[in-house]
Design a protein around this motif. Structure first.
Motif, short mmCIF file in Angstrom:
data_model
loop_
_atom_site.label_atom_id
_atom_site.label_comp_id
_atom_site.label_asym_id
_atom_site.label_seq_id
_atom_site.Cartn_x
_atom_site.Cartn_y
_atom_site.Cartn_z
N ASP A 188 40.75 30.98 -33.45
CA ASP A 188 39.64 32.06 -32.95
C ASP A 188 38.95 31.36 -31.82
OD1 ASP A 188 40.16 34.05 -34.56
OD2 ASP A 188 38.45 33.48 -35.94
N VAL A 189 38.52 30.39 -31.98
CA VAL A 189 37.78 29.32 -30.73
C VAL A 189 38.73 29.39 -29.76
CG1 VAL A 189 36.83 27.28 -30.11
CG2 VAL A 189 36.39 28.26 -32.38
N ALA A 190 39.93 29.07 -29.72
CA ALA A 190 40.95 28.84 -28.73
C ALA A 190 41.05 30.19 -27.95
CB ALA A 190 42.20 28.31 -29.38
N LEU A 233 38.23 20.15 -25.14
CA LEU A 233 37.09 19.68 -24.02
C LEU A 233 37.60 19.75 -22.56
CD1 LEU A 233 35.95 16.70 -26.53
CD2 LEU A 233 35.13 18.90 -26.30
N GLU A 234 38.81 19.25 -22.23
CA GLU A 234 39.14 19.30 -20.78
C GLU A 234 39.12 21.03 -20.54
OE1 GLU A 234 42.77 17.37 -20.94
OE2 GLU A 234 42.00 15.35 -21.18
N ALA A 235 39.44 21.85 -21.26
CA ALA A 235 39.47 23.30 -20.69
C ALA A 235 37.93 23.52 -20.53
CB ALA A 235 40.37 24.22 -21.82
N ALA A 236 37.05 23.17 -21.33
CA ALA A 236 35.59 23.33 -21.09
C ALA A 236 35.44 22.70 -19.77
CB ALA A 236 34.69 22.86 -22.28
N HIS A 282 45.69 25.98 -15.34
CA HIS A 282 45.34 24.81 -15.70
C HIS A 282 44.85 24.77 -17.22
CE1 HIS A 282 44.93 20.54 -16.25
NE2 HIS A 282 43.53 20.48 -15.91
N GLY A 283 43.69 25.56 -17.11
CA GLY A 283 42.90 25.83 -18.43
C GLY A 283 43.68 26.46 -19.60
N ASP A 284 44.59 27.31 -19.40
CA ASP A 284 45.31 28.20 -20.22
C ASP A 284 46.32 27.12 -20.88
OD1 ASP A 284 44.07 30.51 -19.91
OD2 ASP A 284 45.97 31.34 -18.78
N ARG A 285 46.78 26.40 -20.01
CA ARG A 285 47.94 25.06 -20.55
C ARG A 285 47.08 24.42 -21.46
NH1 ARG A 285 50.07 25.64 -15.43
NH2 ARG A 285 48.69 23.71 -14.68
N LEU A 286 45.82 23.82 -21.25
CA LEU A 286 45.12 22.99 -22.00
C LEU A 286 44.74 23.74 -23.50
CD1 LEU A 286 42.71 21.56 -19.44
CD2 LEU A 286 44.16 20.35 -20.60
N VAL A 287 44.52 24.92 -23.45
CA VAL A 287 43.80 25.60 -24.30
C VAL A 287 45.26 25.69 -25.45
CG1 VAL A 287 43.36 27.77 -25.63
CG2 VAL A 287 42.46 26.87 -23.57
#
Length: 207
Positions: free
Chosen positions: A180-182, A114-117, A153-158
Motif C-alpha cells: 500500500d505504501v509503495a 527512501l531514495e524514491a522519496a 527512476h523513482g518507479d524503478r526504486l519503488v
C-alpha cells in the motif's frame, strides 16, 4: 517575450501558483525526512503535512476562481487548473503516505523507498522552478523531460523496494501494508509527472 498571463492578472495568479508549488516542495521534504525516522517519531510530521494539504486545496480553489475571472483562453485556464490540481493532489498523497506508515506501524523503511522519496523532493523542486517560469513559457522546455526521467527512476526504486519486501518475507498483512505504501509512492510520482505534462502542453501550444 512570450507571456502567458495578461499583465493585470499575472502577479496574483502567478503568485498563487508559486505558493502552491512551495507547499508541494515543503511537503516533499517533510515526507522524505519522516520516512527516514524511527517508527515512533513519524507521527510528529503529520500535523504539518495535513496543514500543507489543506492549504494546497484552498489555494487550488482560489486559483480556479481567479482563472474564471482572467482573460486567458479556456484551454490555458483548463491546463493551469489541472496543473494546480495535480500539485494539490500530490501534496495530499504525501500526507496519505506518511499516515500509512504511522497507522501500519511500519518499521524501518527500505533504502530504495527512501531514495524514491528523495526523487520526489527533486521533482517538487523542479515544479517550483517551473512555477517561477510560467509567465515566460520558453523556460519550460526541459521541465517535462527531466520529470519523466525522475519518474522512471523513482518507479524503478519503488519496484526494487517491493522486491525487497517479498524477499524479506513476513506475514501477509505486513506484505499488503508495504505494498500500500509503495503504491502510494507510485501514484505520487505519477501526479508529479502529470503536473509537468500540463505545463508542457502550454509550452507546446505556444510554439
Amino acid at each position: 517575450m512570450v507571456r502567458l498571463f495578461p499583465r493585470q492578472f499575472e502577479r496574483p495568479l502567478h503568485s498563487l501558483l508559486t505558493d502552491l508549488a512551495q507547499l508541494l516542495a515543503g511537503s516533499a521534504e517533510l515526507l522524505s525526512r519522516t520516512l527516514g525516522q524511527p517508527s515512533r517519531d513519524r507521527s510528529r510530521a503529520l500535523p504539518a503535512l495535513h496543514e500543507n494539504a489543506t492549504r494546497a486545496s484552498e489555494l487550488t480553489a482560489r486559483i480556479g476562481n481567479r482563472l474564471a475571472e482572467s482573460l486567458i483562453t479556456p484551454f490555458e485556464a483548463e491546463v493551469l487548473y489541472e496543473f494546480a490540481l495535480s500539485m494539490a493532489d500530490a501534496t495530499d498523497r504525501m500526507e496519505r503516505i506518511a499516515e500509512l506508515t504511522v497507522s501500519f506501524s511500519l518499521g524501518r523503511i527500505s533504502t530504495p523507498m527512501l531514495e524514491a522519496a528523495q526523487v520526489v523532493e527533486r521533482a517538487a523542486d523542479l515544479t517550483v522552478e517551473a512555477g517561477w517560469t510560467l509567465p515566460d513559457l520558453r523556460g519550460l522546455g526541459e521541465y517535462h523531460r527531466e520529470m519523466r526521467r525522475l519518474r522512471r527512476h523513482g518507479d524503478r526504486l519503488v519496484e526494487r523496494s517491493i522486491a525487497e519486501l517479498y524477499t524479506r518475507g513476513g506475514s501477509a498483512a505486513d506484505l499488503l501494508r508495504g505494498r500500500d505504501v509503495a503504491q502510494g509512492m507510485l501514484e505520487l510520482l505519477a501526479l508529479l509527472d502529470r503536473a509537468a505534462r500540463q505545463a508542457d502542453l502550454l509550452r507546446i501550444k505556444d510554439t
